[in-house]
Structure formats: C-alpha cells, structure tokens
Design a protein around this motif. Structure first.
Motif, PDB file in Angstrom:
ATOM      1  N   ASP A  63       0.956  -1.346  -0.006  1.00  0.00           N
ATOM      2  CA  ASP A  63       0.044   0.038  -0.203  1.00  0.00           C
ATOM      3  C   ASP A  63       0.902   1.136  -0.008  1.00  0.00           C
ATOM      4  O   ASP A  63       1.728   1.653   1.002  1.00  0.00           O
ATOM      5  N   VAL A  64       0.806   1.985  -1.057  1.00  0.00           N
ATOM      6  CA  VAL A  64       1.809   3.231  -1.263  1.00  0.00           C
ATOM      7  C   VAL A  64       1.548   4.297  -0.115  1.00  0.00           C
ATOM      8  O   VAL A  64       2.536   4.786   0.598  1.00  0.00           O
ATOM      9  N   GLN A  65       0.377   4.386   0.324  1.00  0.00           N
ATOM     10  CA  GLN A  65      -0.082   5.452   1.192  1.00  0.00           C
ATOM     11  C   GLN A  65       0.316   5.122   2.533  1.00  0.00           C
ATOM     12  O   GLN A  65       0.505   5.952   3.330  1.00  0.00           O
ATOM     13  N   LYS A  66       0.218   3.898   2.834  1.00  0.00           N
ATOM     14  CA  LYS A  66       0.426   3.445   4.276  1.00  0.00           C
ATOM     15  C   LYS A  66       1.948   2.679   4.435  1.00  0.00           C
ATOM     16  O   LYS A  66       2.675   3.139   5.395  1.00  0.00           O
ATOM     17  N   ASP A  67       2.187   1.791   3.476  1.00  0.00           N
ATOM     18  CA  ASP A  67       3.536   1.059   3.966  1.00  0.00           C
ATOM     19  C   ASP A  67       4.658   1.953   3.716  1.00  0.00           C
ATOM     20  O   ASP A  67       5.514   1.487   4.139  1.00  0.00           O
ATOM     21  N   ALA A  68       4.651   2.610   2.646  1.00  0.00           N
ATOM     22  CA  ALA A  68       5.885   3.603   2.518  1.00  0.00           C
ATOM     23  C   ALA A  68       6.465   4.441   3.355  1.00  0.00           C
ATOM     24  O   ALA A  68       7.360   4.956   3.428  1.00  0.00           O
ATOM     25  N   LYS A  69       5.529   4.542   4.382  1.00  0.00           N
ATOM     26  CA  LYS A  69       5.743   5.553   5.597  1.00  0.00           C
ATOM     27  C   LYS A  69       6.197   4.622   6.652  1.00  0.00           C
ATOM     28  O   LYS A  69       6.681   5.430   7.744  1.00  0.00           O
ATOM     29  N   LYS A  70       6.329   3.410   6.754  1.00  0.00           N
ATOM     30  CA  LYS A  70       6.646   2.686   7.916  1.00  0.00           C
ATOM     31  C   LYS A  70       8.342   2.646   7.925  1.00  0.00           C
ATOM     32  O   LYS A  70       8.753   2.556   6.932  1.00  0.00           O
ATOM     33  N   PRO A  71       8.470   2.774   9.138  1.00  0.00           N
ATOM     34  CA  PRO A  71      10.131   2.946   9.442  1.00  0.00           C
ATOM     35  C   PRO A  71      10.908   1.557   8.907  1.00  0.00           C
ATOM     36  O   PRO A  71      12.017   1.745   8.314  1.00  0.00           O
ATOM     37  N   ASP A  72      10.187   0.458   9.254  1.00  0.00           N
ATOM     38  CA  ASP A  72      10.865  -0.811   8.973  1.00  0.00           C
ATOM     39  C   ASP A  72      11.111  -1.058   7.359  1.00  0.00           C
ATOM     40  O   ASP A  72      11.939  -1.542   6.933  1.00  0.00           O
TER      41      ASP A  72
END
Length: 285
Positions: A63-72
C-alpha cells in the motif's frame, strides 16, 4: 575473457542456489515479493519465471499510502523502490533485478539462456523492454489505468514510439520463434509483461494488424501453463480504453496550510494609513 577449456561452448557455469539438490524436492521458497497492485505487471514477470524454474515466491501487496511511511520498510529497502523481493540474505529491488535473480536461481534450466551468447541476447531484450516499451507504453496506458494525468501530445508521441518497438520485435520474430532463439527465455517473459497492459487495454485489432508475428507470439505465450498459472485467461483488447481520473493513491498530497497562514490569507490587509505631514521646526529666534 572466458577460456574455452574453462567454459566450453554451449554451456553455462554452474550456480549454487542451495546446498541440497532440487531434484525430487518441493519447490523452494526464495522470499516474499512486495508489489503495488495497480502495477502488478512488474511483479508478474518474476512470478512467471518462478513457475518455469519450479520455485515458490510468497507475495504481499504494498500500500503506497501506508506501507511507504513505515520505518521498517525504509530500514530494509532504503531506495524505497517497489516491487522488491525480501529474502533471508536481504532485499533485491527493481522488477528486472528480481526477475534476473529468479531466472538465475537454477542453472539446470534455459530460462537465462543455454550459453554465454544467449545471456547477452536476453540482457539486450530486458533493456529493450524497459527503455523502448515500458517508458512510452506506460505514458499511454497509465492515464487509462488512473495512475497519471493524460497529456494528449505525450500520448501521441508515445503511441508512435510503441509502434517502433513493435516493428523491431516483428522483424526479430520473423527470424526465430522466440526473442532469444528457439526456446522461451526470461527475455520473452519480461517483454510479454511489459506489453500485457497494452494488449489488454489499448492495442485494439486495428493497432495489432501490422504486427502479426508479435500478436501470434503474445497469444502463444498466453496459452502456456506457466503464464496461465499467474495470469489466468488474458483477453485481448477489442476497443481501446480511454483515460480516466487519477486514482487517490497516485494523486499528489495536498499541502495543508498552517492555521496562522490560513488566517492571514482570510483577513484582508488593512489600508496603510497616510503619513502625517512633517511639522515645521520652531525657529531658534
């Protein structure tokens, strides 16, 4: 330089994928492939290659909008490129790098060629797929998929460039059944996947007519079990689709104004008060 005594003509160097023989073994799981659903064609090339090589790849939608922001995510994939293959040894990013990794994971198949010269031909077509097909075709197709704004002039130029690419393929396929020779290779898989959205969405019968060899090659691959296992039944375009509104996942985020900035814009500027005339100085007399 490869000396003949060390590398006989028509052979490939042995590659180690695991310490155990692959014969009579369950398909090896080599990692998890993360991909964006709207651009799934970038992942499908690796999944099809895995079917040819008897290898299993787990898949995970990104998910570009959610997963791209995750630190891991950034910790393990600093470039932020998707798709990427997550393995026990680390991350492999860009779709062609992942496809090469999958194709080369078995030395006892011809997916990456049957000799050193074949490998060069395959690499040539992989570069062709990126620069001569994907760049212009996605300029044409992405607006149809809602992944970018349509620019009519750019689309017109892209259509002309796609025709040039298909003409080059048509000439090649007049000489051999597949792109690298008489056998299916990674070149066919990657070029097929680059063209798939075009054949499905915008290559109507009139557009395909000047390219009978390319069309026959594409339809032949569609029928192969390794392709069908990943793609299912591929239906060719009957009428070219039109551009549509850009999907929310691919729109640029609107910059929110700070409360103070918004208030300043809302309030009209006060008219500047006229300066008072200077009073005459008192005489010292």
């Amino acid at each position: 330089k490869f000396w003949p005594s060390l590398r006989p003509q028509g052979t490939r160097p042995l590659q180690k994928f695991c310490s155990q023989p692959l014969v009579n073994m369950a398909p090896a799981v080599i990692g998890t492939l993360h991909y964006v659903e709207e651009a799934v064609y970038k992942a499908e090339k690796s999944l099809i290659a895995a079917k040819f090589n008897g290898i299993t790849i787990k898949t995970q939608k990104f998910d570009v909008q959610k997963d791209a922001k995750k630190p891991d995510f950034l910790a393990k994939n600093a470039t932020g490129k998707v798709p990427y293959l997550e393995t026990d040894m680390g991350v492999i990013f860009t779709s062609n790098a992942v496809a090469r990794y999958v194709a080369r994971s078995r030395a006892d198949t011809s997916l990456y060629g049957q000799c050193f010269d074949d490998e060069g031909q395959i690499d040539t077509w992989l570069e062709f797929a990126v620069h001569d097909i994907e760049v212009p075709l996605m300029t044409w197709v992405y607006p149809v998929m809602g992944m970018m704004e349509d620019v009519p002039e750019a689309t017109k130029d892209a259509q002309a460039d796609v025709k040039k690419a298909l003409t080059a393929m048509e000439d090649r396929l007049k000489q051999s059944q597949y792109l690298a020779g008489s056998f299916v290779s990674l070149a066919d898989i990657v070029v097929f996947c680059a063209l798939k959205e075009g054949f499905v969405r915008v290559f109507d019968p009139a557009f395909r007519k000047p390219f009978p060899k390319v069309s026959a090659w594409f339809e032949n691959l569609c029928k192969m079990p390794q392709f069908k296992a990943v793609l299912g039944d591929v239906k060719l375009c009957a009428q070219a689709q039109k551009p549509k509104a850009v999907l929310p996942a691919f729109t640029a985020p609107v910059k929110k104004e700070k409360p103070a900035e918004a208030k300043a814009k809302a309030e009209p500027k006060k008219a500047a008060e006229p300066k008072k005339a200077a009073e005459p100085k008192e005489s010292s007399r």
